[in-house]
Design a protein around this motif. Structure first.
Motif, PDB file in Angstrom:
ATOM      1  N   THR A  56       0.848  -1.187   0.000  1.00 26.21           N
ATOM      2  CA  THR A  56       0.000   0.000   0.000  1.00 26.21           C
ATOM      3  C   THR A  56       0.883   1.236   0.000  1.00 26.21           C
ATOM      4  OG1 THR A  56      -0.135  -0.212   2.408  1.00 26.21           O
ATOM      5  CG2 THR A  56      -1.984  -1.077   1.129  1.00 26.21           C
ATOM      6  N   SER A  99       0.654   5.906  -0.744  1.00 29.92           N
ATOM      7  CA  SER A  99      -0.024   7.040  -1.350  1.00 29.92           C
ATOM      8  C   SER A  99       0.368   7.187  -2.813  1.00 29.92           C
ATOM      9  CB  SER A  99       0.312   8.322  -0.573  1.00 29.92           C
ATOM     10  OG  SER A  99       1.717   8.453  -0.465  1.00 29.92           O
ATOM     11  N   ASN A 100      -0.298   8.092  -3.489  1.00 37.82           N
ATOM     12  CA  ASN A 100      -0.007   8.323  -4.896  1.00 37.82           C
ATOM     13  C   ASN A 100       1.425   8.822  -5.095  1.00 37.82           C
ATOM     14  OD1 ASN A 100      -2.814   8.070  -6.255  1.00 37.82           O
ATOM     15  ND2 ASN A 100      -3.193   9.367  -4.469  1.00 37.82           N
ATOM     16  N   HIS A 114      -4.653   0.716  -3.301  1.00 37.06           N
ATOM     17  CA  HIS A 114      -4.946   1.916  -2.514  1.00 37.06           C
ATOM     18  C   HIS A 114      -5.948   1.619  -1.405  1.00 37.06           C
ATOM     19  CE1 HIS A 114      -2.776   5.074  -4.653  1.00 37.06           C
ATOM     20  NE2 HIS A 114      -3.096   4.475  -5.781  1.00 37.06           N
ATOM     21  N   CYS A 130       0.320   1.060   5.058  1.00 37.76           N
ATOM     22  CA  CYS A 130       0.468   2.515   4.963  1.00 37.76           C
ATOM     23  C   CYS A 130      -0.517   3.186   5.918  1.00 37.76           C
ATOM     24  CB  CYS A 130       0.213   2.951   3.523  1.00 37.76           C
ATOM     25  SG  CYS A 130       0.406   4.722   3.265  1.00 37.76           S
ATOM     26  N   THR A 190      -2.607   8.944   3.371  1.00 33.93           N
ATOM     27  CA  THR A 190      -2.893   9.088   1.946  1.00 33.93           C
ATOM     28  C   THR A 190      -2.624  10.534   1.550  1.00 33.93           C
ATOM     29  OG1 THR A 190      -5.222   9.569   2.405  1.00 33.93           O
ATOM     30  CG2 THR A 190      -4.641   7.265   1.968  1.00 33.93           C
ATOM     31  N   THR A 250      -8.579  11.171   1.696  1.00 38.10           N
ATOM     32  CA  THR A 250      -9.026  10.144   0.770  1.00 38.10           C
ATOM     33  C   THR A 250      -9.275  10.749  -0.582  1.00 38.10           C
ATOM     34  OG1 THR A 250     -11.337  10.472   1.392  1.00 38.10           O
ATOM     35  CG2 THR A 250     -10.092   8.819   2.624  1.00 38.10           C
TER      36      THR A 250
END
Length: 460
Positions: free
Chosen positions: A279, A281-282, A396, A435, A438, A460
């Motif tokens: 997992t 974040s972007n 995600h 993770c 986010t 989110t």
């Protein structure tokens, strides 16, 4: 197989030490137009017969008549008295020759065509033929196809040139008819060509297969020479629980790149934790890491060096679900294409018996809504847990990390970001556990979209 990979890797290591030979090979291949030769057509072409099955019988009959007439004329010369028998035999011979000569008329054209094939490959074949390799060298069996006995390309090329030179007398009518008046020259050399063609057919198949293998090995050796800081994969023992252990593994296409940063990571995959759920974040590095593992596994399967400080592994067969696109010609949406691909991967995981399958899945079921994506991904991961396959899956959906508490074979890993002075930064280092944060809303807001962030730690 694993043994083939090890043998190929040893061969590449030996060729890496002969880098001058490798560069000469590539130069000769380029000059010969190796990439433009249609090797599949060569065996088909060599299957064309230079003469009919009856040519041997015809040659023997013509040779008998020509010999009889010549001997008859010689007998009359030394014992002079008139006899028309030698003349009649000679007339029969000449008549038969003129009537049957068209049966071997295409032999010269065929010989020239075969010569053109050999001539194009000759610099490359001769280079291999002259390069001596010790018997203990793993490449000896490959080089010996060009160096032992009657398998030498230069020998066959010289024989073919001799046959062409002999058949070329037909371009000189006076010489042609003078020679054929006493000997069936064309038939004799058509049979020689047929014998040469039959000898070349199996050899050419072996040579072309060996050339393809050599081309691949030389390319990998040059690649290894260029990537001098990379390492060769090392096999793990059968009783070792690890299936993959890489120290400072990096993305091969980002290594020493001027336009991107390559951040290496340590990674272990073993039987106890054979499913890794990543997992993050972007933009934190999940997809890049998945590609890092996948590309290096392909390099390891080729017997090449990998972008890693050390790389220990057992033979793995990678199956990936990455960069899926829709297919307009079959009316398949992105999501349908993704589901179809994941179905194929699961079947592969269930049916793999002899080697280890590893599934590389990037952002599982990202083509649908949150609720159904979670349900689908949860059930899919549970199905993988029922198989013996290995898997690295990025997502995600943080709720999926709870599966670690249910399935002992699953482990959580994650990438994370740092947020300081309203700026996002990433270290691209993989860490244990799920993770905790986010960054989607932060990225939207930083671009200028009208987003109100109420909780920077859990967007989110």
């Amino acid at each position: 197989t694993a043994d083939e990979i090890i043998h190929r890797q040893i061969s590449v290591q030996h060729l890496e030490k002969k880098i001058i030979f490798c560069h000469r090979f590539l130069y000769c291949a380029k000059e010969s137009g190796l990439n433009e030769i249609d090797f599949e057509k060569i065996p088909v072409f060599l299957e064309k017969q230079s003469c009919s099955k009856n040519t041997s019988v015809i040659f023997r009959i013509l040779f008998l008549f020509s010999t009889a007439s010549v001997l008859g004329f010689l007998f009359i010369y030394f014992f002079p008295y008139y006899s028309s028998i030698p003349l009649l035999i000679w007339i029969v011979y000449i008549t038969a020759f003129l009537f049957l000569r068209n049966t071997v008329s295409d032999s010269l054209d065929l010989a020239v065509d075969i010569q053109h094939i050999l001539k194009a490959l000759l610099p490359l074949l001769t280079l291999i033929e002259k390069h001596k390799v010790p018997k203990k060298n793993p490449l000896h069996s490959l080089f010996s196809l060009f160096q032992t006995g009657n398998s030498r390309p230069s020998l066959h090329y010289s024989k073919l040139n001799w046959i062409i030179a002999a058949l070329s007398i037909r371009t000189h009518p006076l010489v042609y008819y003078l020679i054929h008046s006493i000997f069936p020259w064309d038939f004799y050399f058509a049979l020689k060509l047929e014998k040469q063609r039959k000898n070349l057919l199996p050899l050419m198949q072996k040579w072309t297969n060996a050339l393809h293998e050599m081309d691949a090995l030389v390319s990998l050796a040059v690649f290894a020479h260029i990537k001098s800081t990379w390492t060769y994969p090392q096999p793990l023992e059968n009783n070792d629980s690890r299936i993959l252990h890489a120290i400072q593994i990096g993305h091969p296409l980002l290594f020493q790149s001027e336009c991107a940063e390559c951040v290496p990571n340590d990674f272990i995959l073993n039987r106890e934790k054979r499913i890794q759920l990543i997992t993050g974040s972007n933009m934190s590095g999940k997809s890049t890491f998945l590609r890092t593992v996948g590309i290096n596994l392909i390099l390891a399967k080729l017997g090449a060096k990998v972008c890693s400080q050390s790389f220990f592994w057992k033979y793995l067969e990678p199956y990936s679900c990455m960069r899926i696109t829709d297919q307009l010609e079959t009316h398949a949406s992105y999501f349908y294409a993704e589901v179809s691909r994941l179905y194929d991967l699961l079947n592969a995981a269930k049916n793999f018996d002899h080697t280890n399958a590893i599934l590389l899945i990037d952002e599982i079921f990202k083509g649908t809504n949150n609720r159904e994506r979670y349900i689908g991904a949860k059930n899919y991961i549970e199905a993988i847990c029922q198989t013996s396959a290995y898997a690295i899956i990025t997502t995600h959906d943080l709720e999926l990390t709870e599966l670690e508490n249910i399935y002992p074979s699953l482990a959580n890993l994650h990438f994370e970001e740092q947020f300081q002075n309203n700026q996002l930064s990433f270290d691209y280092k993989i860490k244990r556990g799920p993770c905790k944060s986010t960054n989607a809303l932060l990225i939207m807001s930083s671009i200028g979209l009208p987003i109100t962030t109420t909780n920077n730690g859990n967007n989110t």
